[in-house]
Scaffold this active site. Sequence first.
Site, mmCIF file in Angstrom:
data_model
loop_
_atom_site.group_PDB
_atom_site.id
_atom_site.type_symbol
_atom_site.label_atom_id
_atom_site.label_comp_id
_atom_site.label_asym_id
_atom_site.label_seq_id
_atom_site.Cartn_x
_atom_site.Cartn_y
_atom_site.Cartn_z
ATOM 1 N N ASP A 116 104.600 -7.999 47.461
ATOM 2 C CA ASP A 116 104.379 -7.799 49.018
ATOM 3 C C ASP A 116 103.761 -8.263 49.307
ATOM 4 O O ASP A 116 102.165 -8.037 49.808
ATOM 5 C CB ASP A 116 104.358 -6.177 48.727
ATOM 6 C CG ASP A 116 105.100 -6.155 50.451
ATOM 7 O OD1 ASP A 116 106.403 -5.695 50.533
ATOM 8 O OD2 ASP A 116 104.204 -5.171 50.621
ATOM 9 N N GLU B 64 105.501 -12.955 49.188
ATOM 10 C CA GLU B 64 106.299 -12.626 51.074
ATOM 11 C C GLU B 64 104.646 -12.934 51.695
ATOM 12 O O GLU B 64 103.317 -12.876 51.298
ATOM 13 C CB GLU B 64 105.244 -11.448 51.896
ATOM 14 C CG GLU B 64 107.363 -10.568 51.513
ATOM 15 C CD GLU B 64 107.156 -9.322 52.469
ATOM 16 O OE1 GLU B 64 108.555 -9.602 52.611
ATOM 17 O OE2 GLU B 64 106.388 -8.616 52.341
#
Length: 668
Positions: free
Chosen positions: A350, A379
């Site tokens: 993340d 990400e």
Amino acid sequence: MNICSGALLSGALLCGVPGANAKNSMESAYASLPAYNGQDLELTVDNSGTHFRLWSPQASAVRVLLYSTDRNTAAADTLEMARAEQGTWTVSVPRQLYGKFYTFQIKYNGKWLDETPGVWAKAVGTNGQRAAIVDLASTNPSGWENDKGPEVKNINDVIIYEMHHRDFSVHPSSGIVNKGKFLALTEQGTRSALGDKTGIDHLKELGITHIHILPSYDYNSVDETQLPSNKYNWGYDPFNYNAPEGSYSTNPASPESRIREMKEMVKALHDAGIGVIMDVVYNHTANNDNSNFSLTAPGYYYRHRADGSYSDASGCGNETASERQQMRNFIVNSVKYWAEEYHIDGFRFDLMAIHDTETMNEVVKALKGVNPSIFVYGEGWTAGDSPLPVERRALKENVAKMEGIAVFSDDIRDAIKGHYSNAADRGFATGKPGNEETVKIGIVASTAHPQVDYAKGNNSKFAYASAPTQIINYVSCHDDLTLTDKLHKSMTGASEEDMQRAARLAQTIVFTSQGTPFMFAGEEIFRDKKGVHNSYQSPDSINAIDWALKQKNADQFNYYRELIRLRKAHPAFRMTAAEDVAKHIVFDKVEGDNLISYSIKDNANGDVWKEIKLVFNGSDDPREVKIKKGNWIVVADDGKINADGIGTSKGGKTIVAPRSALILAREK
Ligand code: CA
């Protein structure tokens, strides 16, 4: 918290002097703290007894509190710890204290801080407040020693299915007994009331290779004492990084239960040939001053602004500092632990760009050492600015510096369906012109290609990936509107049938592009979230997948299943080198907007098909294209698809129906 209020290292800080100098001296003070990379942090049990070792270099005293239950009782014993090497404190008891619970407490700046289970609790009781002393070997399901996930040579052979435990099983229509639990994914033969396969049988039928489970470590938001209230959360609020979440277990008060049940889930999926990817959120913690990091090493694990306040690249109130040795060790050892103890097959980071590239490279190196099939993606962005210099961030634009790591392509995502945060905005598949070049960037997986003009890209302006294995292609995920909701909000006035055609076209682009395809659970049956774009704590009524949709939208499901079968059968969609993509993919000149035509030529990547022709028509109108004369198999046409072919064509002038993909293939 102002870090200057605490004596970080005596004499190392000039307190009361805000600004860059104070920040620099904070940094150098943190950098001067000794790191400890032993594998025995916090708790080990062996024949000689139970051993505690806490890393807390700034503490003036440290103690362990022992408990006989997981909450609501006074400490049965308190053990003073002694200073040991590399900033650690130790104490041992000459007995195996299995079944007991413990916390640490440090004295810092003259005050005893709150108790904490530490940062390395591998077993915890209710709400993760106390760590537990558990014999991990006793939590292994039978056959665990031979358990293995699917072998993965290249990440782009993988098909990722992103799901939340509750979304997937909690709806009454799931036919699953252990709703919202790890055990939901161990149930065989489950069916909806209409007789359709659900649960693990559904995953096998669909043909995905890996599930990506939303955060499943112990998170903060769902009260594990109130499970009947059915509170929902995505889980991006980490509390204990190295123990599973209690609300997904059948008994959060039993530390063994969550561990054993998560392992049983992994084993059942592995037995079905499906890998398990964990979503990991090392970039921030749920709490600031009261996090387990802060209560063991105040300030150290976080980045700060010049005034001493928490910097906030996560948008959640703080950001961790992977560039500091002990934090880097923590991340590397934590993922390694999940890979070894839980046989996890992949990790999704993340807000990965909050971490530095060096840490991410160490993560990959450590994981490949455990199992070469493990892969990592993340990400490649942050949610806010960070003190970490841009060139050190694990950004998608820096992915070429991170071999073995892939990043999500927001390029292809937004180009296909329209901007993620502007609900009404349309994209290539829904008739908005101007996205063609960015879709092409997606098709070649952001690698350099002689026919792709990156200057015309909507998002990134250069070929940032060094290989197609560095790109995750997707059109939607748990964040933002589901694809179904996005189509409802942007294709106003269109019929449901038209929207489903657009969804098929969108996913056909994703699943035939170079890179690794990723889909959000339930989109294969056109699930929605009633238009809620940020459903992180919405009730089940928003988030749960209604499995009755599988019958209602059976054509959609069959299309997705065939699309997956097509990709798996043809290595041409899965090239691993940028040079091969540049050589084998040839774009055709076409007239007008919302039309892309290209070929994958010359038995790319060893494919049995000599040439594959793909034409995507995102417009409202039928379009005519010229196909080279030959003996073509029609694989997809007018919203239908079959990996073995739905007909034949001799080429020539060919009509491509509105909002659909035409796929042709020839062996000679
Ligand atoms: Ca929890």
